[in-house]
Design a protein around this motif. Structure first.
Motif, PDB file in Angstrom:
ATOM      1  N   GLY A 295       2.777  -8.276  -2.803  1.00 30.53           N
ATOM      2  CA  GLY A 295       4.107  -7.693  -2.956  1.00 30.53           C
ATOM      3  C   GLY A 295       4.063  -6.179  -3.019  1.00 30.53           C
ATOM      4  N   PHE A 296       3.086  -5.654  -3.742  1.00 27.91           N
ATOM      5  CA  PHE A 296       2.911  -4.207  -3.854  1.00 27.91           C
ATOM      6  C   PHE A 296       2.614  -3.588  -2.489  1.00 27.91           C
ATOM      7  N   GLY A 297       1.672  -4.198  -1.744  1.00 30.35           N
ATOM      8  CA  GLY A 297       1.277  -3.644  -0.456  1.00 30.35           C
ATOM      9  C   GLY A 297       2.418  -3.578   0.533  1.00 30.35           C
ATOM     10  N   ALA A 298       3.257  -4.609   0.533  1.00 28.93           N
ATOM     11  CA  ALA A 298       4.362  -4.652   1.485  1.00 28.93           C
ATOM     12  C   ALA A 298       5.387  -3.555   1.227  1.00 28.93           C
ATOM     13  N   LEU A 299       5.450  -3.062  -0.014  1.00 29.35           N
ATOM     14  CA  LEU A 299       6.508  -2.134  -0.387  1.00 29.35           C
ATOM     15  C   LEU A 299       6.052  -0.673  -0.476  1.00 29.35           C
ATOM     16  N   VAL A 300       4.751  -0.411  -0.324  1.00 37.59           N
ATOM     17  CA  VAL A 300       4.251   0.965  -0.454  1.00 37.59           C
ATOM     18  C   VAL A 300       4.872   1.924   0.566  1.00 37.59           C
ATOM     19  N   THR A 317       0.169   5.016   6.855  1.00 33.88           N
ATOM     20  CA  THR A 317      -1.267   5.279   6.700  1.00 33.88           C
ATOM     21  C   THR A 317      -1.725   5.134   5.247  1.00 33.88           C
ATOM     22  N   LEU A 318      -0.799   5.058   4.306  1.00 31.93           N
ATOM     23  CA  LEU A 318      -1.195   4.814   2.918  1.00 31.93           C
ATOM     24  C   LEU A 318      -1.872   3.454   2.783  1.00 31.93           C
ATOM     25  N   LEU A 319      -1.438   2.482   3.582  1.00 29.48           N
ATOM     26  CA  LEU A 319      -2.094   1.188   3.570  1.00 29.48           C
ATOM     27  C   LEU A 319      -3.494   1.291   4.155  1.00 29.48           C
ATOM     28  N   THR A 320      -3.686   2.239   5.072  1.00 31.85           N
ATOM     29  CA  THR A 320      -5.023   2.474   5.613  1.00 31.85           C
ATOM     30  C   THR A 320      -5.944   3.011   4.524  1.00 31.85           C
ATOM     31  N   ALA A 321      -5.407   3.894   3.679  1.00 33.19           N
ATOM     32  CA  ALA A 321      -6.203   4.414   2.562  1.00 33.19           C
ATOM     33  C   ALA A 321      -6.627   3.281   1.636  1.00 33.19           C
ATOM     34  N   ARG A 322      -5.713   2.341   1.413  1.00 30.67           N
ATOM     35  CA  ARG A 322      -6.060   1.200   0.570  1.00 30.67           C
ATOM     36  C   ARG A 322      -7.134   0.344   1.241  1.00 30.67           C
ATOM     37  N   ALA A 323      -7.009   0.149   2.556  1.00 26.14           N
ATOM     38  CA  ALA A 323      -7.985  -0.666   3.283  1.00 26.14           C
ATOM     39  C   ALA A 323      -9.370  -0.037   3.249  1.00 26.14           C
ATOM     40  N   VAL A 324      -9.433   1.295   3.386  1.00 27.43           N
ATOM     41  CA  VAL A 324     -10.723   1.987   3.349  1.00 27.43           C
ATOM     42  C   VAL A 324     -11.406   1.760   2.008  1.00 27.43           C
TER      43      VAL A 324
END
Length: 467
Positions: A295-300, A317-324
């Motif tokens: 839920g958090f990831g979908a809303l960032v 790209t904030l989700l990319t930072a999380r993925a890294v």
């Protein structure tokens, strides 16, 4: 000592030596899992193009995403159990065929209603990949299956990061139809390689499908998740008759399912996998983890745009930072599991994710808004990389002959938690005067949920060493 069951007899050789083609098989099933995961988010970038080309309403366009999530939630536990009973290779290849044909049909759809129907069939194929493929990996890697499963199931979150990027490129340079066409050659390759390299399993002797239990479970999930998703997609309130009616039906059918499972000799999902021997605690953890993290990831990205005015591409790209952050730690965490056990990484990871969410909810200090959010997202990624391999492997060794069923339940609970969190949060945002601030408060709630999970980890049997 003589094995006590045929399940144990077939499991003994696999528990000793990894098989020769295990790395090729790992690559095949990983490709399938990544493709199904990408299709969860890739369509989001094409919604406007789909609306314009098919002259569709926004609500129906949104259902191309919702129906895929619902279909996967329903199919995951069923496919896992069916794979255990009738052979994982057979179910995996059938899922690949269905996913490929449905993808082709989606690309040819000339109205939004057909597209939604074909997306439902695509979801059935995609939802069957995770549980059956996990079982196949377990069979192939023998004594190393704990590490292989930890690495394999860490692939799934990457699709959510890659999907929007690939979708954006395809829609920009081609059209929304190519989003689905690209699956066709990949699917054909999967089928050919699977037929050649994935060995035939040994189905349970005399296995029969529990059709009544399967129908009751599927309808329970369908009505429950449909009612909840209607909150987010239509902005309805909890007092809406549609929501109330769907949830009443879901509760009634759920009670009937539990009664049936208690009485049936070989239920589609055994009650022991729902609440017995550590399973109840782990299922609760997976649901709450899905609610908080998915839920958090979908809303960032929405949060970055609405509170700080960050542009959509940069927000994504904030989700990319999380993925890294997740990728950097996940592989190390997998190989350390035999020393650390499961509880320590789970608790440490949950605390790190909660800390990252809390930072994200606060105003930036000493950094630009984007830098602050990227730092917070990276911390949540590190926490996910630490906790996901442990939570994926926890309790699997308690029932190694039912790995597919357990994996399907895990996916069902996590995805259900994610849908509940997104639907409830978007409903709250629709009725709030300041969406950005409301989202900041929701991140604090997600962090609190993760803190509540920590005591539950003490109820999960810990394990060190190989299985």
């Amino acid at each position: 000592m003589e094995p006590s069951s045929s399940a144990e007899r077939t499991a003994d050789p696999a528990a000793d030596e990894p098989l020769a083609h295990r790395r090729i098989v790992f690559g095949i099933v990983s490709m399938a899992l990544l493709m199904a995961s990408i299709d969860q988010t890739i369509v989001a970038t094409a919604l406007n193009a789909i609306r314009g080309d098919l002259n569709a309403e926004l609500t129906w366009s949104g259902w191309t995403i919702t129906i895929y999530a619902l279909g996967q939630i329903i199919v995951m536990p069923l496919a896992g159990r069916i794979g255990d009973q009738f052979g994982r290779r057979r179910v995996f290849l059938g899922a690949a065929v269905l996913f490929t044909v449905a993808s082709l049909a989606c690309s040819l759809a000339d109205n939004i209603y057909l597209l939604v129907v074909f997306r439902a069939f695509q979801a059935i194929g995609g939802g069957a990949f995770m549980p059956t493929a996990t079982g196949i990996v377990s069979e192939q890697f023998g004594r190393d299956r704990d590490r292989a499963i930890g690495m394999f199931t860490s692939i799934f979150p990457l699709g959510g990061i890659i999907g929007p990027i690939i979708g954006g490129v395809i829609v920009t340079y081609w059209s929304w139809r190519e989003i689905f066409i690209v699956n066709v050659p990949i699917g054909i390759l999967l089928i050919v390689l699977g037929l050649k390299f994935i060995p035939r399993g040994t189905p349970a002797p005399g296995a029969r499908i529990d059709a009544t239990g399967a129908a009751l479970l599927a309808l329970t999930l369908l009505f429950g998740m449909y009612g909840i998703s209607s909150l987010g997609s239509s902005g309805a309130s909890p007092a809406d008759p549609l929501f109330i009616g769907a949830e009443v039906l879901a509760i009634t059918l759920g009670v009937l399912f539990v009664r049936h499972a208690n009485r049936h000799a070989a239920p589609i999902i055994g009650v022991n996998l729902l609440r017995g021997g550590g399973f109840g605690a782990m299922n609760s953890i997976n649901f709450l983890f899905g609610a908080a993290v998915l839920g958090f990831g979908a809303l960032v990205p929405l949060y970055a745009e609405s509170r700080y005015g960050i542009q959509p591409l940069q927000a994504g790209t904030l989700l990319t930072a999380r993925a890294v952050g997740m990728i950097c730690l996940a592989s190390l965490a997998v190989f350390a599991l035999r020393r650390t056990g499961y509880r320590g990484p789970m608790i440490g990871g949950f605390l790190l994710v909660a800390g990252g969410m809390t930072l994200m909810s606060l105003a930036p200090h000493g950094l630009t808004p984007y830098g602050w959010l990227a730092l917070a997202a990276g911390i949540t990624g590190i926490g996910m990389g630490l906790s996901i391999p442990a939570s994926n492997n926890a309790i699997l060794q308690l029932a190694p002959d039912q790995i597919s069923a357990i994996t399907g339940l895990r996916g069902m609970f996590r995805q259900s938690g994610g849908i509940v969190a997104v639907s409830v949060t978007t409903t709250i945002l629709a009725h709030s005067a300041n969406g950005g601030l409301a989202q900041a408060h929701s991140f604090l709630v997600f962090a609190a949920v993760l803190l509540l999970i920590v005591p539950l980890t003490l109820l999960v049997p810990d394990h060190r060493g190989s299985w």
